[in-house]
Design an enzyme around this catalytic site. Structure first.
Site, PDB file in Angstrom:
ATOM      1  N   THR A   1      27.599  45.053  45.412  1.00 35.41           N
ATOM      2  CA  THR A   1      27.297  44.081  44.366  1.00 35.41           C
ATOM      3  C   THR A   1      28.361  42.988  44.343  1.00 35.41           C
ATOM      4  O   THR A   1      29.493  43.195  44.798  1.00 35.41           O
ATOM      5  CB  THR A   1      27.284  44.724  42.968  1.00 35.41           C
ATOM      6  OG1 THR A   1      28.588  45.269  42.705  1.00 35.41           O
ATOM      7  CG2 THR A   1      26.237  45.806  42.858  1.00 35.41           C
ATOM      8  N   ASP A   2      27.998  41.856  43.768  1.00 36.37           N
ATOM      9  CA  ASP A   2      29.029  40.932  43.309  1.00 36.37           C
ATOM     10  C   ASP A   2      29.723  41.625  42.133  1.00 36.37           C
ATOM     11  O   ASP A   2      29.217  42.590  41.568  1.00 36.37           O
ATOM     12  CB  ASP A   2      28.409  39.594  42.899  1.00 36.37           C
ATOM     13  CG  ASP A   2      29.401  38.444  42.971  1.00 36.37           C
ATOM     14  OD1 ASP A   2      30.624  38.705  42.939  1.00 36.37           O
ATOM     15  OD2 ASP A   2      28.962  37.286  43.052  1.00 36.37           O
ATOM     16  N   TRP A   3      30.879  41.133  41.740  1.00 40.97           N
ATOM     17  CA  TRP A   3      31.730  41.857  40.790  1.00 40.97           C
ATOM     18  C   TRP A   3      31.066  41.925  39.414  1.00 40.97           C
ATOM     19  O   TRP A   3      30.960  40.933  38.704  1.00 40.97           O
ATOM     20  CB  TRP A   3      33.099  41.198  40.737  1.00 40.97           C
ATOM     21  CG  TRP A   3      34.085  41.801  41.698  1.00 40.97           C
ATOM     22  CD1 TRP A   3      35.375  42.159  41.416  1.00 40.97           C
ATOM     23  CD2 TRP A   3      33.884  42.168  43.076  1.00 40.97           C
ATOM     24  NE1 TRP A   3      35.969  42.720  42.539  1.00 40.97           N
ATOM     25  CE2 TRP A   3      35.078  42.738  43.563  1.00 40.97           C
ATOM     26  CE3 TRP A   3      32.798  42.075  43.945  1.00 40.97           C
ATOM     27  CZ2 TRP A   3      35.228  43.209  44.860  1.00 40.97           C
ATOM     28  CZ3 TRP A   3      32.931  42.543  45.252  1.00 40.97           C
ATOM     29  CH2 TRP A   3      34.134  43.096  45.696  1.00 40.97           C
TER      30      TRP A   3
ATOM     31  N   GLY B   1      27.894  42.819  39.020  1.00 42.32           N
ATOM     32  CA  GLY B   1      26.500  42.410  39.146  1.00 42.32           C
ATOM     33  C   GLY B   1      25.518  43.516  38.797  1.00 42.32           C
ATOM     34  O   GLY B   1      25.762  44.692  39.025  1.00 42.32           O
TER      35      GLY B   1
END
Length: 790
Positions: free
Chosen positions: A284-286, A288
């Site tokens: 994931t993005d941080w 997300g």
């Protein structure tokens, strides 16, 4: 008694040895055996990153005696300033691995407590400039240099490159992204990834997918057709995966047609794994996404930066039957297969001493080859031999912008301002003018710090007296216009951003009036990360150099072009429109809020950082496939500078275009000769576009299908350029068939110096419809998207 004791010791020793041999070790036992030996808690911890706040501990019987548990604080110091780490399971031989930003160079802390050493990294040019080189070999060279710093600073995976499309010029992170076109995006990113991963470290292509705005980015629902997704927003990622196999993919914050990207089985399994045969893992993005279980099921293998609550949710889901443990095992298998390749697993002894000097030279070369000469009336550039004294106007001449903000920022040891670069190549910069700017910027910066202001420092006001006095004592004027943007917010279509501010317009007016009165040249330098408006002022200066944000060597690279040491060869990878209102997505960017936030109760404050505040929003990609030049050229909308445009100090002639056949069957080659017809050596970007039949499906006027940058051609020298035209170049995505289809009819190969400057054409025919590739039915919008059509 002695014999009995010896016998007992032998039995115990053999028993312990036998027990230890039954515990599989990563790299020595099959991955599936290692997974089978994990407890459920270990599995749930491995798919969740170790954040600074994390306190998850493995069961007391799982840690090897004498080893520091990976969830403890010191683990965050594996590489200070890195973005995150994964969970280690020492008893199974599984180490933590380190991931760090970012697209324009490695981002780690440059200094550390109680440590006299420094850990600076090279600030390379931003991706928009790299794309403007149109040189895959140079992109690969950047990747190799960047990857060496990743390796030698003890990082395993760098979080980049970023591949999102320049759908709209106001996206705050466009500087991190390559282009409005998916082909050049995919090809440049693939070349860079190959360079990075040649060092035995990994990459993470991001943000997958359709992440084209920063406003409300964590709650923005992108409504987009299957065709636009396949042809525009996914295609660059697909090219990159197929050609370079990045170790990881980072899913984006936004929703796509109602589902978070990190929770989309269609996106991460049907398309990424099945259609494209991706071999790495997805993170994931941080922060997300919302649902850890849905993320595991979708194929989002690692949740970053990680939180104890996520591990607990996963454990509970397995125990309740909501999550099949076989799915979790598949997530883990993909992660472990990459961990096996990492330097940390292999025990690489990193030096913390990459060759920063050599990498700075790569940055300097790339920067000068990606700068774009937009205007050059009466050969104002390169500066003539009798021009030695220069007047440098503009705040940014003295405080150069090397790159954007957020995850794309790099902690470099130094940056070369324009005035420093000019001095380095022998020019004399007027000291009186420099003193005025230095004093002004010092006072303005102190005032900004006191007020904690976020706005950039206003342009120093140059009146007619200052401009006139400089025109009397210098040989030419340079005016630098600066812009910056970054993660978490988008730009604005207003003065001081997309438009020049009033002081900036007045600066250009005052300086050009004064210098032209003395028959002296004025050059504007654009030190910007994204597209701006130019038509209202571009007639005033003699030349305009688009320098982009060129990394730590920016000043040297600009000076190399101004003095003629380097002949500019950059071409635009994104269109400069006449007006923002001409942009096809202008009416709906960045989206609309769908649920108004509830006001805080009396006396309450919103404690969430503004950077992360997001309101539920929605954006519809009504322009469909007509993004950038596909729109402007198809709908005949005038532009300021077209896609693929860029001037040189020399001229090139295109001749002799030949196709290997006028009837398509499996493949056609197109070849032609490009000759330097000018007086100085130079490189030319040769661009191949293709016009296709529009019968069942509407089509753009033409689309980029190939590009080649010549070698440095001496005056009079020629080079033969050859393009391969394969079935996928002919095909468009037919949503009804969920297939890439080439329609029967006549095709035209167009080869030129830009998307509008076509020098050679040649036709060929396809005898019958051709289905090139069947794809998964995926990411269907819940409601029909009413798209723009010619």
């Amino acid at each position: 008694m002695k014999k009995v004791l010896i016998a007992l010791i032998i039995i115990l020793t053999l028993g312990i040895a036998g027990y230890s041999q039954t515990i599989p070790q990563l790299g020595k036992a099959p991955v599936k055996s290692v997974i089978a030996a994990m407890t459920l808690e270990e599995k749930a911890n491995l798919v969740v990153g170790v954040s600074k706040r994390r306190s998850v501990l493995p069961p007391s019987n799982s840690a090897t005696p004498g080893q520091q548990n990976p969830a403890m604080g010191q683990t965050m110091d594996l590489v200070a300033g890195a973005a995150g780490i994964t969970y280690a399971i020492p008893r199974l031989g599984i180490p933590s691995i380190v991931v760090a930003d970012g697209p324009a160079g490695l981002r780690i802390s440059p200094t550390r407590p109680n440590d006299q050493a420094t850990y600076y990294c090279t600030a390379f040019p931003v991706s928009t400039l790299v794309a403007s080189t149109w040189d895959v070999d140079l992109a690969n060279k950047i990747g190799q240099a960047m990857g060496n710093e990743v390796l030698e600073y003890g990082v395993d995976i760098i979080l980049g490159p970023a591949l999102n499309i320049h759908r709209n010029p106001l996206c705050g992170r466009n500087f991190e992204y390559y282009s409005e076109d998916p082909l050049i995006t995919g090809k440049m990113a693939a070349a860079m990834i190959k360079g990075v991963q040649l060092n035995g470290v990994g990459t993470s292509i991001k943000h997958f997918a359709a992440n084209n705005a920063e406003t409300n980015r964590t709650t923005l629902n992108t409504l987009v057709s299957e065709r636009a997704l396949r042809e525009i927003y996914l295609k660059g990622f697909g090219i990159t995966v197929k050609e370079a196999q990045p170790w990881t993919v980072m899913s984006s914050y936004n929703l796509i047609n109602g589902v978070y990207a990190s929770e989309s089985h269609d996106l991460l399994t049907n398309i990424l794994l099945n259609d494209w045969s991706f071999k790495g893992f997805v993170m994931t993005d941080w922060g997300g996404g919302k649902d850890p279980v849905a993320q595991m099921v979708a194929g989002n293998d690692l949740l970053m930066p990680g939180a104890p609550s996520q591990s607990k949710i996963i454990i509970d889901a397995v125990n309740s039957g909501k999550l099949n443990v076989k799915i979790l095992d598949s997530n883990i298998e993909r992660i472990l297969n990459i961990i096996l390749q990492t330097p940390r697993f292999k025990g690489f002894k990193f030096s913390n001493k990459p060759d920063l000097k050599a990498h700075a030279q790569v940055a300097r070369q790339t920067a000068s080859e990606g700068m774009v000469l937009l205007k050059n009336d009466s050969s104002a550039l390169p500066l003539s031999q009798d021009v030695r004294k220069l007047a440098a106007f503009g705040n940014t001449s003295y405080e150069i912008i090397t790159g954007g903000t957020g995850s794309g920022h790099v902690n470099e040891a130094y940056s070369v301002a324009l005035v420093e670069g000019l001095s380095n190549v022998g020019y004399s910069v007027n000291e009186n003018l420099q003193s005025l700017y230095t004093a002004y910027l010092k006072v303005a910066r102190e005032g900004k710090q006191r007020s904690r202001g976020a706005l950039p420092i206003a342009e120093f006001a140059v009146n007619s007296d200052i401009a006139g006095s400089m025109a009397n004592v210098t040989d030419a004027a340079l005016i630098t216009i600066g812009r910056n943007s970054g993660e978490g917010s988008d730009r604005k279509p207003e003065e001081g951003d997309f438009l020049l501010s009033f002081p900036e317009r007045e600066l250009i007016k005052q300086v050009t009036t004064a210098f032209h009165a003395k028959n002296k040249k004025v050059i504007v330098i654009l030190n910007i990360g994204g597209v701006i408006e130019t038509v209202s002022w571009r007639d005033m200066p003699d030349a305009i150099l688009l320098a982009w944000q060129a990394g730590q060597e920016t000043g040297n690279s600009i000076a190399d072009i101004l003095c003629g040491k380097v002949n500019p060869s950059g071409k635009l990878a994104s269109t400069f429109p006449v007006s923002y209102n001409d942009v096809p997505s202008a009416k709906n960017f960045p989206g609309k809020v769908t649920v108004q936030p509830q006001p805080a109760a009396a006396g309450e404050k919103n404690t969430q950082p503004a950077f992360n505040r997001s309101q539920p929003s929605e954006v519809t990609y009504e322009e469909g496939i007509y993004v950038g030049y596909r729109y402007y050229n198809t709908f005949k909308v005038p532009v300021a500078y077209e896609f693929g445009y860029g001037l040189s100090y020399t001229t090139f002639e295109y001749s002799g275009l030949k196709l290997s056949s006028d009837k398509f069957s499996k493949e056609i080659t197109a070849s032609l000769s490009v000759k330097n017809t000018g007086k100085v050596a130079g490189k030319e970007v040769v661009e191949m576009y293709l016009s296709t039949p529009a019968k069942k499906l509407d089509k753009p006027e033409s689309e980029l299908k190939g590009f080649v940058k010549t070698r440095l051609l001496q005056p009079g020298e020629s080079q033969v350029i050859t393009f391969r035209i394969t079935p996928d170049a002919l095909a468009s995505f037919d949503t009804e068939l969920s297939s890439w289809v080439a329609e029967t009819g006549n095709y035209t190969v167009k080869i030129g110096a830009s998307s509008k400057d076509i020098r050679q054409t040649a036709p060929f025919a396809l005898g019958k419809d051709l289905t090139v590739k069947k794809e998964s039915v995926a990411l269907i919008p819940a409601v029909k998207v009413n798209e723009l059509k010619p």
